[in-house]
Design a protein around this motif. Structure first.
Motif, PDB file in Angstrom:
ATOM      1  N   GLY A  44     -49.773 -20.074 -53.705  1.00 48.29           N
ATOM      2  CA  GLY A  44     -48.745 -19.265 -54.675  1.00 48.29           C
ATOM      3  C   GLY A  44     -49.175 -18.317 -55.539  1.00 48.29           C
ATOM      4  O   GLY A  44     -48.520 -17.263 -56.177  1.00 48.29           O
ATOM      5  N   GLU A  67     -49.204 -27.805 -57.205  1.00 51.90           N
ATOM      6  CA  GLU A  67     -48.905 -26.683 -56.245  1.00 51.90           C
ATOM      7  C   GLU A  67     -47.656 -27.136 -55.409  1.00 51.90           C
ATOM      8  O   GLU A  67     -46.696 -26.598 -55.207  1.00 51.90           O
ATOM      9  N   TYR A  91     -42.580 -17.829 -59.225  1.00 44.87           N
ATOM     10  CA  TYR A  91     -43.302 -18.992 -59.105  1.00 44.87           C
ATOM     11  C   TYR A  91     -44.433 -19.448 -60.063  1.00 44.87           C
ATOM     12  O   TYR A  91     -44.571 -20.499 -60.309  1.00 44.87           O
ATOM     13  N   SER A  97     -49.933 -17.637 -46.648  1.00 46.48           N
ATOM     14  CA  SER A  97     -48.823 -17.753 -46.935  1.00 46.48           C
ATOM     15  C   SER A  97     -48.448 -18.159 -48.386  1.00 46.48           C
ATOM     16  O   SER A  97     -49.124 -18.660 -48.872  1.00 46.48           O
ATOM     17  N   SER A  98     -47.182 -17.564 -48.726  1.00 41.99           N
ATOM     18  CA  SER A  98     -47.111 -17.764 -50.209  1.00 41.99           C
ATOM     19  C   SER A  98     -45.560 -18.223 -50.376  1.00 41.99           C
ATOM     20  O   SER A  98     -44.757 -18.041 -49.193  1.00 41.99           O
ATOM     21  N   PRO A  99     -44.951 -18.585 -51.547  1.00 44.14           N
ATOM     22  CA  PRO A  99     -43.488 -18.995 -51.323  1.00 44.14           C
ATOM     23  C   PRO A  99     -42.588 -17.596 -51.397  1.00 44.14           C
ATOM     24  O   PRO A  99     -41.594 -17.845 -50.838  1.00 44.14           O
TER      25      PRO A  99
END
Lengths: 88, 267
Positions: free
Chosen positions: A81, B203, B131, A9-11
């Motif tokens: 991320g 993070e 990001y 999972s990533s942002p």
């Protein structure tokens, strides 16, 4: 061949959600591999090339800059991320 | 009379172009709103997963020694202010800046064109905020906090409640608060809880910043759509009133002309 559920999972959303045979990456204590039946486990991920062995024996590779790997009985989760698949 | 008609005609024309503008901006906002809320939900989900882990880790005794959990004696606040890239979004930007004025702070880190222009920093757009940008900001903020440059770090963003309502709020980031959840002792931590927490903090902070930016952007787009809708309604109302006045004036001029012609033919 025993498999386990891997979720990455990533942002920007879910990157990967499939059954796999093995994942290899670099944790806080060095390189590690997770296979089906691994004990519940948690480590932060260091910059490395991540290898994922699929059910059809193919291997997918990606670059990770950091994140968190959590191994639980029902699934293994990689939160990152900076996860980028390598070009085929 | 003729001058009145000319004036009314030019006002109608100007309001008509305003109406076109508000309609176009409303449509652009409508088309962006779905993607903006999708991105907001994805970022929130990721931050939620990370904060569950951080809450669990901060609950363990060893982690209380982490530099990111230490409360300092002073109260120097580093405030990240997220405003919009553009105006014409109702009170969206004004509400953020009003709250910022009411808060005492040591340093401001602006995100969004309006905020960057206000505080004289190089432009960081909200719409294209990545990001990677959040991560580099998080590294700087965490280092400053650990070195004691600041005693608290918080983020001023806009909470997206619904498409009709958004409210500005300040969310504390650092120091981390001790979690109520206890550590699961069946889980193996490699190498230990405190090391994982310290490597995870950057993070985590990056994900909190990124999620707040995505939420603020969704709020901005929703606020703009709402503002453009009401501006469009007002313009339409004004147009119909002016058209009525224009038609009356035109009718009056015609009647007067006829009266004058009739009067002239009689004499």
């Amino acid at each position: 061949m025993k498999t386990f559920k891997l979720v990455i999972s990533s942002p920007n959303g879910l990157i990967f959600d499939e059954d796999v045979v093995k994942i290899v990456l670099r944790g806080d204590g060095g390189d590690l591999a997770v296979m089906a039946g691994h004990v519940p486990f948690m480590t932060s991920v260091k910059p490395c090339q991540c290898k994922i062995e699929m059910v059809d024996e193919s291997v997918k590779t990606a670059h990770v800059e950091g994140g968190l790997l959590t191994v639980a009985a029902e699934k293994t989760t990689l939160l990152s991320g900076s996860f980028k698949w390598d070009k085929a | 009379m003729g001058a009145d008609i000319k004036k009314l005609r030019s006002r109608i024309k100007s309001i008509d172009s305003t109406l076109h503008l508000t309609k176009a901006m409303g449509l652009v906002a409508s088309s962006k709103i779905r993607r903006a809320t999708d991105n907001m939900n994805k970022a929130k989900e990721y931050t939620g997963s990370l904060s569950d882990v951080v809450n669990m880790l901060t609950g363990c005794g060893e982690c209380a020694k982490s530099p990111y959990m230490q409360k300092h004696e002073q109260d120097r606040l580093c405030l990240l202010v997220i405003a919009g890239d553009r105006g014409l979004a109702g009170g969206y930007n004004a509400n953020v800046f009003r709250m910022e004025k009411e808060t005492s702070k040591e340093k401001i880190i602006p995100i969004g064109k309006r905020a960057c222009e206000r505080y004289g920093e190089s432009i960081r757009l909200v719409e294209t905020f990545s990001y990677e940008q959040a991560l580099s900001m998080a590294k700087e903020i965490c280092d400053d906090f650990a070195n004691g440059t600041f005693d608290r770090v918080a983020i001023l963003c806009t909470k997206y409640i619904s498409i009709m309502s958004q409210e500005p709020q300040i969310r504390p980031i650092l120091p981390l608060v001790q979690g109520k959840q206890s550590v699961n002792h069946t889980v193996l931590f490699e190498p230990d809880e405190a090391t994982i927490l310290n490597s995870l903090v950057r993070e985590y902070v990056a994900s909190v910043i990124y999620a707040a930016v995505r939420e603020s952007y969704a709020s901005e787009v929703a606020a703009r759509r709402f503002a453009m809708d009401s501006a469009g309604k007002n313009a339409e109302e004004m147009m119909s009133r002016l058209k009525l006045q224009y038609n009356r004036a035109r009718q009056g001029a015609i009647t007067q002309e006829i009266t004058e012609i009739v009067a002239g033919s009689d004499t």
